[in-house]
Design a protein around this motif. Structure first.
Motif, PDB file in Angstrom:
ATOM      1  N   PRO A   1       1.065  -1.214   0.042  1.00  0.00           N
ATOM      2  CA  PRO A   1       0.113   0.572   0.094  1.00  0.00           C
ATOM      3  C   PRO A   1       1.097   1.047   0.024  1.00  0.00           C
ATOM      4  O   PRO A   1       1.599   0.980   0.261  1.00  0.00           O
ATOM      5  CB  PRO A   1      -1.032  -0.337   1.069  1.00  0.00           C
TER       6      PRO A   1
ATOM      7  N   ASP B   1       0.657   4.857   1.438  1.00  0.00           N
ATOM      8  CA  ASP B   1       0.782   5.885   2.430  1.00  0.00           C
ATOM      9  C   ASP B   1       0.893   6.895   2.560  1.00  0.00           C
ATOM     10  O   ASP B   1       2.036   7.526   2.298  1.00  0.00           O
ATOM     11  CB  ASP B   1       1.452   5.101   4.355  1.00  0.00           C
TER      12      ASP B   1
ATOM     13  N   ILE C   1      -4.563   5.593   3.567  1.00  0.00           N
ATOM     14  CA  ILE C   1      -4.030   4.562   2.714  1.00  0.00           C
ATOM     15  C   ILE C   1      -5.031   4.131   1.705  1.00  0.00           C
ATOM     16  O   ILE C   1      -5.825   4.087   1.072  1.00  0.00           O
ATOM     17  CB  ILE C   1      -3.862   2.597   3.583  1.00  0.00           C
ATOM     18  N   GLN C   2      -4.137   4.048   0.368  1.00  0.00           N
ATOM     19  CA  GLN C   2      -4.065   3.523  -1.096  1.00  0.00           C
ATOM     20  C   GLN C   2      -3.517   2.649  -2.018  1.00  0.00           C
ATOM     21  O   GLN C   2      -2.205   2.007  -0.739  1.00  0.00           O
ATOM     22  CB  GLN C   2      -4.023   5.043  -1.325  1.00  0.00           C
ATOM     23  N   HIS C   3      -3.389   1.748  -1.975  1.00  0.00           N
ATOM     24  CA  HIS C   3      -3.664   0.510  -2.660  1.00  0.00           C
ATOM     25  C   HIS C   3      -3.671   0.716  -4.520  1.00  0.00           C
ATOM     26  O   HIS C   3      -4.935   1.126  -4.698  1.00  0.00           O
ATOM     27  CB  HIS C   3      -4.154  -0.663  -2.447  1.00  0.00           C
TER      28      HIS C   3
END
Length: 110
Positions: A2, A4, A15-17
């Motif tokens: 991820p 952050d 938090i991004q994926h």
């Protein structure tokens, strides 16, 4: 892993994926200072905003940035050009020859 994204105000973290099958690039121009000839930036010191920095500050991208800067320096030395004059496509081609898993043509936008 991820990404952050720390708020520049200290208000928290997002938090991004990266979706499966998607990718992003770090343009060569992020490594080339605008006002200094014969210098390339590598590691976490490249030009980016805080969101982009969140994805490039961890070790795998940092290692790739270092390899790109070193390869670009060698290409500039060999051809006698300044880093700002080196075509991004030439750098991408050399990195692919060296075994970097880049998508030729897509990652050459510099």
């Amino acid at each position: 892993y991820p990404i952050d994204i720390h708020s520049p105000t200290g208000a928290g973290t997002v938090i991004q994926h990266v979706p499966a099958g998607d990718w992003y690039e770090i343009p060569y121009r992020c490594l080339v200072p605008q006002k200094i000839d014969n210098l390339l930036m590598a590691s976490r010191s490249i030009s980016s905003d805080h969101v982009a920095h969140s994805s490039l500050r961890v070790m795998p991208p940092v290692a790739g940035i270092g390899e790109a800067a070193g390869t670009a320096a060698a290409l500039c030395l060999k051809s006698g050009c300044k880093p700002a004059e080196l075509p991004g496509e030439q750098l991408v081609e050399k990195l692919i020859q060296q075994g970097q898993p880049l998508i030729q043509g897509q990652a050459a936008r510099a």
